[in-house]
Design an enzyme around this catalytic site. Structure first.
Site, PDB file in Angstrom:
ATOM      1  N   ILE A  13       0.511  -1.252   0.035  1.00 27.06           N
ATOM      2  CA  ILE A  13       0.139  -0.056  -0.059  1.00 27.06           C
ATOM      3  C   ILE A  13       0.947   1.163   0.064  1.00 27.06           C
ATOM      4  O   ILE A  13       1.615   1.515   0.896  1.00 27.06           O
ATOM      5  CB  ILE A  13      -0.976   0.139   1.513  1.00 27.06           C
ATOM      6  N   CYS A  21      14.108  18.414   8.440  1.00 27.49           N
ATOM      7  CA  CYS A  21      13.463  17.058   8.757  1.00 27.49           C
ATOM      8  C   CYS A  21      14.812  16.146   9.528  1.00 27.49           C
ATOM      9  O   CYS A  21      14.414  15.562  10.542  1.00 27.49           O
ATOM     10  CB  CYS A  21      12.883  16.461   7.718  1.00 27.49           C
ATOM     11  N   ILE A  53      -0.718   6.561  -5.980  1.00 31.25           N
ATOM     12  CA  ILE A  53      -1.601   7.550  -6.300  1.00 31.25           C
ATOM     13  C   ILE A  53      -0.913   8.606  -7.288  1.00 31.25           C
ATOM     14  O   ILE A  53      -1.226   9.853  -7.777  1.00 31.25           O
ATOM     15  CB  ILE A  53      -2.149   8.384  -5.302  1.00 31.25           C
ATOM     16  N   GLU A 110       3.388   9.474 -12.129  1.00 36.39           N
ATOM     17  CA  GLU A 110       5.071   9.017 -12.348  1.00 36.39           C
ATOM     18  C   GLU A 110       5.433   7.910 -12.034  1.00 36.39           C
ATOM     19  O   GLU A 110       6.011   7.069 -12.791  1.00 36.39           O
ATOM     20  CB  GLU A 110       5.589  10.296 -11.780  1.00 36.39           C
TER      21      GLU A 110
END
Length: 386
Positions: free
Chosen positions: A176, A357, A200, A203
Site C-alpha cells: 500500500i 527534517c 496515487i 509518474e
C-alpha cells in the site's frame, strides 16, 4: 546610499526591536546566536524575519528562508538545536490556531484530496528522484545498522521487512503506497513472491510499467487504497500512513484487515510524532506534502483495536537523520542538472525540507516506527527480527 546598504540598516533596526531581544534570549537556550559565527547560528539578511517567524511559525520561517532573507551554514544543526531545546513548543503563533482547527475539523485526506500529494510532490519527475535517492529509488528511511552507504542502508531496510514478514516463495504481497516499487522488486528478486502495489502518483505508475516489463512478478495499480478488495498473504505499507489522516486511520486499518488473509501478517512503516496535540507543520503541508499528518503511537494502536494484534514495534527514527543527510548530499551534488527545470527558490525550499527534517529526527522530535500486526495473534508468539 545603495539598496543593499539600506537593507542592512533596516536589518540592524530589526535586530534592536523588542521582538529581536525576545527571540535572541530564546535562541540562547538552544546555543544559537543571531548573526553569530558558528555553522548553526542564524544569519539575518533582511528585515522582518523574526516578526514573520513569531506570527506565522515555521510557515513564516520557511518562506523567509526560501526568499533568501536568512540562512545558516549548517541548517540541520540549527534545527537540531532549536528542536532539542523544544523552543517551538514555547511559541504558539496565532495563525497556527487556524491550521490546527482546520486539521481537526476537516477530512483533508479524503479520497478526492488523496491525489493532491501525488500530483504536487511525487510527480516532480522520476529523473529528479533518481538523482537524489538510492539505486532502487527508495523514498523512505534506510536501516543503517552495520552499513555506511545509502544503497546498503536501503537494501538492509528492505531485507529487514521481508524477514519480519516471513516471506516465502509463492506468497502474494500487497504494497500500500508502493512508491517506485523498490520493495516489490527486492522481495520478488530475493524471496520469490508476487507483489501488487498501490500508488496515487502517475509518474510512479509509469515507472512501474517498465519494471513490470522486466519480467518480475509485480503489478502497479494507480488506485486509492480504499478501493482495493483482493486478499493477500502479506501486506506492507512503507511511508504511506503519513498521508492517511487521523479521520481515516480506522478505515485504513479496516481495508488492511479486509485485504489480509486470516493467517497473514501486516507490516506498517510510518513516521510518527510524540505529542497528539501538535498540528501538521504548515510549511510542510503547503510546500512539500499536502494534507499530510503524522500519527502518534496511541493513534496507531487505537485504530487497529479489535482488527489486529500488535506483535512487534520497532523504532529506528535516528536512522532517518542519516538517510535525509545522504539524500541532501545527492540532491546538492546533482542540482546543476536540474537548475534549468527548477529555480533557486525551489532549491532553497528543498534544502530547507531535507535539512530541517534531518534536524527534527536527530533531536528525536519525530520517530520512525515499524509495526508487525496479525489478525488473530501468531500461535506460539511472534519471533522478533532485527
Amino acid at each position: 546610499m545603495n539598496l543593499s546598504t539600506l537593507d542592512r540598516q533596516r536589518a540592524v533596526f530589526d535586530e534592536r526591536s523588542s521582538s529581536h531581544r525576545f527571540v535572541a534570549d530564546l535562541l540562547k537556550q538552544a546555543d544559537i546566536v543571531i548573526n553569530g559565527h558558528r555553522p548553526w547560528d542564524i544569519q539575518l539578511k533582511a528585515p522582518g524575519v523574526i516578526d514573520s517567524a513569531l506570527s506565522r511559525g515555521n510557515l513564516g520561517l520557511g518562506e523567509s528562508y526560501m526568499n533568501g532573507d536568512w540562512d545558516a551554514k549548517s541548517l540541520d544543526q540549527f534545527f537540531y538545536r532549536l528542536m532539542r531545546a523544544q523552543l517551538h513548543q514555547r511559541i504558539r503563533p496565532t495563525q497556527l490556531v487556524y491550521h490546527s482547527l482546520r486539521a481537526r475539523l476537516l477530512n483533508r485526506q479524503s479520497a478526492k484530496r488523496a491525489w493532491e500529494v501525488g500530483e504536487k510532490h511525487y510527480d516532480l519527475g522520476n529523473e529528479f528522484y533518481a538523482a537524489m535517492l538510492d539505486k532502487r529509488m527508495t523514498y523512505t528511511c534506510g536501516y543503517w545498522k552495520d552499513v555506511d552507504s545509502l544503497d546498503d542502508a536501503q537494501e538492509a531496510k528492505l531485507d529487514l521487512i521481508c524477514r519480519k514478514l516471513g516471506l516465502q516463495p509463492g506468497m502474494r504481497v500487497l504494497d500500500i503506497g508502493c512508491g517506485w516499487g523498490s520493495f516489490m522488486a527486492y522481495a520478488a528478486e530475493h524471496y520469490g513472491v508476487e507483489c501488487v502495489g498501490l500508488t496515487i502518483s502517475r509518474e510512479q505508475a509509469e515507472f512501474g510499467q517498465r519494471l513490470m516489463r522486466s519480467g518480475l512478478p509485480v503489478e502497479f495499480r494507480l488506485r486509492d487504497y480504499r478501493d482495493e478488495t483482493e486478499q493477500f498473504d502479506r501486506i506492507v505499507s512503507i511511508g504511506m500512513f503519513e498521508h492517511v489522516g487521523h479521520k481515516n486511520y480506522r478505515q485504513y486499518m479496516e481495508v488492511a484487515s479486509r485485504c489480509l488473509k486470516d493467517d497473514g501478517l501486516f507490516l506498517l512503516h510510518t513516521i510518527g510524532k510524540n505529542l497528539s496535540a501538535t498540528a501538521s507543520d504548515p510549511w510542510i503541508d503547503k510546500y512539500i506534502f499536502p494534507n499530510g499528518e503524522l500519527p502518534t503511537l496511541g493513534q496507531v494502536i487505537e485504530a487497529s483495536e479489535s482488527l489486529f494484534v500488535v506483535e512487534d514495534v520497532h523504532n529506528f527514527g535516528a536512522d532517518y537523520d542519516k538517510t535525509l543527510m545522504a539524500w541532501h548530499a545527492n540532491f546538492d551534488a546533482n542540482w546543476p542538472n536540474f537548475r534549468d527545470r527548477f529555480d533557486d527558490t525551489f532549491y532553497r525550499m528543498w534544502r530547507y525540507y531535507l535539512l530541517s527534517c534531518a534536524g527534527a529526527f536527530r533531536a528525536r522530535e519525530i520517530q520512525l516506527w515499524q509495526f508487525v500486526l496479525s489478525k488473530r495473534g501468531v500461535v506460539g508468539g511472534y519471533e522478533r527480527v532485527s
